[in-house]
Design a protein around this motif. Structure first.
Motif, PDB file in Angstrom:
ATOM      1  N   LYS A 123      37.948-100.731  80.780  1.00 41.48           N
ATOM      2  CA  LYS A 123      39.244-100.203  81.230  1.00 41.48           C
ATOM      3  C   LYS A 123      39.065 -99.418  82.508  1.00 41.48           C
TER       4      LYS A 123
ATOM      5  N   GLU B 297      45.555-107.261  82.026  1.00 39.93           N
ATOM      6  CA  GLU B 297      44.233-107.778  81.680  1.00 39.93           C
ATOM      7  C   GLU B 297      43.769-108.649  82.845  1.00 39.93           C
TER       8      GLU B 297
ATOM      9  N   ARG C 264      49.961-106.672  79.914  1.00 40.82           N
ATOM     10  CA  ARG C 264      49.816-106.297  78.515  1.00 40.82           C
ATOM     11  C   ARG C 264      50.647-105.043  78.291  1.00 40.82           C
TER      12      ARG C 264
ATOM     13  N   ILE D 207      35.021-104.597  76.093  1.00 34.42           N
ATOM     14  CA  ILE D 207      36.324-104.400  76.713  1.00 34.42           C
ATOM     15  C   ILE D 207      36.182-103.216  77.654  1.00 34.42           C
TER      16      ILE D 207
ATOM     17  N   TYR E 118      42.432-103.812  82.373  1.00 35.59           N
ATOM     18  CA  TYR E 118      41.462-104.098  81.324  1.00 35.59           C
ATOM     19  C   TYR E 118      40.739-105.391  81.663  1.00 35.59           C
ATOM     20  N   ALA E 119      39.504-105.523  81.232  1.00 32.58           N
ATOM     21  CA  ALA E 119      38.761-106.766  81.405  1.00 32.58           C
ATOM     22  C   ALA E 119      37.770-106.896  80.268  1.00 32.58           C
TER      23      ALA E 119
END
Length: 177
Positions: free
Chosen positions: A174, A93, A88, A172, A128-129
């Motif tokens: 991080k 991600e 990203r 979300i 990120y997830a």
């Protein structure tokens, strides 16, 4: 071969990039996941042979570069889970899934920590997830690995019998590397 394309060995696992022949293992994992209470928090995955063969072939070809990396987590010679890392603007991600018979044994955490170390060595600065906030095992996996909740959002992957979206609270997360 560069760092991001080299298999990783942990104490119990081998983590390697996906190969086209892994489609059957993914079929087994996704068929099992769709029967869990957590399936409602993820987009539906194809499980028919033809679509899955094509999808995993695309994954394998994409993993030759660095924008999209798909890893298979193996216990001995058995594929028990997978990770995806998609580039990203400000990092990657992360997505993942494990066969339910291997849940609760620390395999996801062990492999995630190894992949975090690999990404850090490769110079990646953030991961990120996203996950449903009610998906406690996933939230725990991320927070134990050092991810922090940075945003909440309303998410829908499914519709009710009247065609209305069914929403859930998503988060979300991080991790700065």
């Amino acid at each position: 071969m560069d760092l991001l394309h080299t298999p990783i060995k942990t104490q119990r696992l081998t983590i390697r990039l996906v190969e086209p022949s892994d489609w059957k293992a993914m079929q087994r994992i996704w068929n099992a996941i769709k029967d869990t209470p957590f399936a409602q928090y993820d987009s539906p995955h194809p499980t028919d042979d033809e679509t899955l063969i094509a999808k995993i072939t695309v994954w394998a070809n994409a993993s030759k570069g660095t924008d999209h990396l798909f890893w298979m987590v193996c216990l001995n010679s058995e594929v028990i889970g997978f990770f995806s890392f998609n580039k990203r603007l400000h990092g990657y991600e992360v997505g993942y899934g494990f066969h339910p018979e291997h849940h609760g044994k620390g395999y996801a955490g062990e492999s995630l920590l190894a992949l975090i170390g690999l990404m850090k060595k490769a110079g990646v600065t953030a991961l990120y997830a996203g996950t449903a906030l009610k998906n406690a095992p996933s939230v725990n996996l991320l927070t134990k690995a050092g991810f922090k909740l940075i945003k909440k959002e309303s998410v829908s992957f499914y519709k009710d019998k009247n065609g209305n979206d069914i929403f859930f609270d998503g988060g979300i997360f991080k991790l700065y590397l």
